[in-house]
Write a protein that holds these residues in place. Sequence first.
Motif, short mmCIF file in Angstrom:
data_model
loop_
_atom_site.label_atom_id
_atom_site.label_comp_id
_atom_site.label_asym_id
_atom_site.label_seq_id
_atom_site.Cartn_x
_atom_site.Cartn_y
_atom_site.Cartn_z
N GLN A 59 -8.06 3.87 -2.62
CA GLN A 59 -6.70 3.11 -2.11
C GLN A 59 -5.73 3.11 -3.11
N THR A 88 -5.02 1.97 -8.44
CA THR A 88 -5.94 2.66 -7.63
C THR A 88 -7.41 2.31 -7.61
N LEU A 135 -11.11 7.14 1.42
CA LEU A 135 -10.07 6.98 0.61
C LEU A 135 -10.12 6.30 -0.67
N ASP A 194 -13.48 2.56 2.70
CA ASP A 194 -12.74 2.99 3.84
C ASP A 194 -12.88 4.52 4.17
N SER A 239 -12.96 3.22 -2.47
CA SER A 239 -13.18 2.28 -1.21
C SER A 239 -14.16 2.88 -0.36
N TYR A 270 -1.91 1.13 -4.52
CA TYR A 270 -1.20 0.20 -4.35
C TYR A 270 0.05 0.26 -5.45
N THR A 311 0.94 5.85 -0.02
CA THR A 311 0.10 6.77 0.51
C THR A 311 0.08 7.47 -0.92
N PRO A 344 0.88 -1.35 0.05
CA PRO A 344 -0.23 0.06 -0.02
C PRO A 344 0.67 1.26 -0.05
N HIS A 386 -12.34 -1.14 4.98
CA HIS A 386 -11.28 -0.85 5.76
C HIS A 386 -10.60 -2.27 6.22
N SER A 404 -8.08 -5.77 1.11
CA SER A 404 -6.44 -5.44 0.32
C SER A 404 -7.07 -6.06 -1.12
#
Length: 538
Positions: free
Chosen positions: A497, A272, A495, A277, A275, A499, A255, A253, A515, A518
């Motif tokens: 996400q 990307t 978010l 989350d 999500s 990767y 930022t 992951p 949350h 993956s």
Amino acid sequence: MSIFSGLSKLNLLSLMVLLCTLLAACGKSVPQQTSAVATKTTLIVARASEPEWLNPVAGHQHADSDKSMFRGLFRLDLDNKLVPDMAESWSVSDDGKVYLISLRQGIKWHDGVAFTAEDVKFTIESIQNPNNHSGLRKEVEEINRVEVIDALTVKIHLSQPLAPLPGRLKIGMIPKHKLQGKDFNTDPFNFDQPVGTGPYKFSSRKPGEYLELVANDDFYDGAPAFERVIYKFLPDPNVRLIQLKKGEIDIAPLTPKQVAAVREDDVFRIETTPSADYRVMMFNHRDPLFEDVRVRQAIQFATDREALVKGALLGYGEAAYGPLQFNRMSVSKAQLLKHDNNIGQAEKLLNAAGWQRGEDNLMHKDGQVFSFILTAPVSDPVRVDLATLLASQLRRVGIHVMVDVKDWSVISIPMTQALILGGGLPGDPDDDLYRFFSSHMLNEGSNYSGYQNPQVDALLAQGRSALAEQQRVEIYQQLQRELIENPAYNYLVYLEQVYGIRKGLQGFQKKVFGHGTSPLWNIEKWQYRQEAAQADDS
């Protein structure tokens, strides 16, 4: 802008040397054959945290390793619809109190023993046993009795209807023959001898460093492509990025700010996905400062969520106003009650609650300055950025926020005044709402904030017991509005996400993750293809 902007070239060089030295030292203890990264028989995955327990029913699931080793009766598909996994089919009685579940044939535990209905009964009763360590007990307390009809059929009797029960049974099953009569809380099964039914089997573990798994050739959906999977526990996001660039890990992951440091000639690509989350500022409802609902509403109005998306997420996400924006039972975005970036309304609410600006431009009441501590975990730079930006925004209405950045090991969530908390799941709304907001979950559950609201309790109960889909939609839409009007949290952002994934790795599919989930939700489908690596480079 690069993540290393602001550093001098000399300091940057020193930082890189230091990090590479540390990584080399850590790499010695990771299982050897790291040359397998080149031959692609081993998948190396970076995780920000590691599981305390390897027993999936002992508590919080570790999304990657649990789903690799353990499987449940049901799972979420690409569209986050609930489908059978180790179950074959199921039915529910007209009164919603009896579920009849048929299991798939031919499923074996990693030690070769057949998986049966006895294991389902044992798993549920292990969770319900008050002597056992499990954070899931409240999730299945409506279950009165589990009846084994035959080796592949189980009947679950409930005290009252529980519409989300099949979703509860996504939890990894555990083997009766391995744990019956053992001390559930201390048995080696929990730490270094787990036995599941998933596509990968336990091989070795070094706490604080890695978890190594090997392929289960007898997996009921077909043997996975990789011979081994290694989860490396790397809490520092900068270390993860450097190891990605060096080709020492395959998936990590990232930022949003790290995306700027990615180059075309790197050995990995960026993927990307949106999500469910979310990140919130959790109010601790035990604190007198947040007792007045007008104060909590004022903080909502003083929050500029679009600025948080741009500043902390660099656009990788969207503004959050409530808990179910990515759920099929959510109200539409047009209907969301948007308490957002209205300084005038925030001040009116604070004034109505008895707070007035003083000469220092801060809010005062009864000799007290409106001030509180907002905690954020040091291992998550996005949460730290959110806390810092939010503190600046609340200063506009005279609220003084002190940001306290700590390691998770010293954070006790119920003891914080306010916390940047994460949550949000895309499946059944009860999965996410009941555990956080039901007063029934105060002492044994995830209602960390101490939130108590009789109307929310009533709606949560109705949503669980209603069997008709449309009725549940109406209940949860009403529930969302109540959680915005009488907030437990100040919702900030959702978010997107991000990767880093080694070029040539195939298996990533865009879906709305939650949350703690993956891209390896379908790990048995992942494989490496050289021609795909060449295509990624072109």
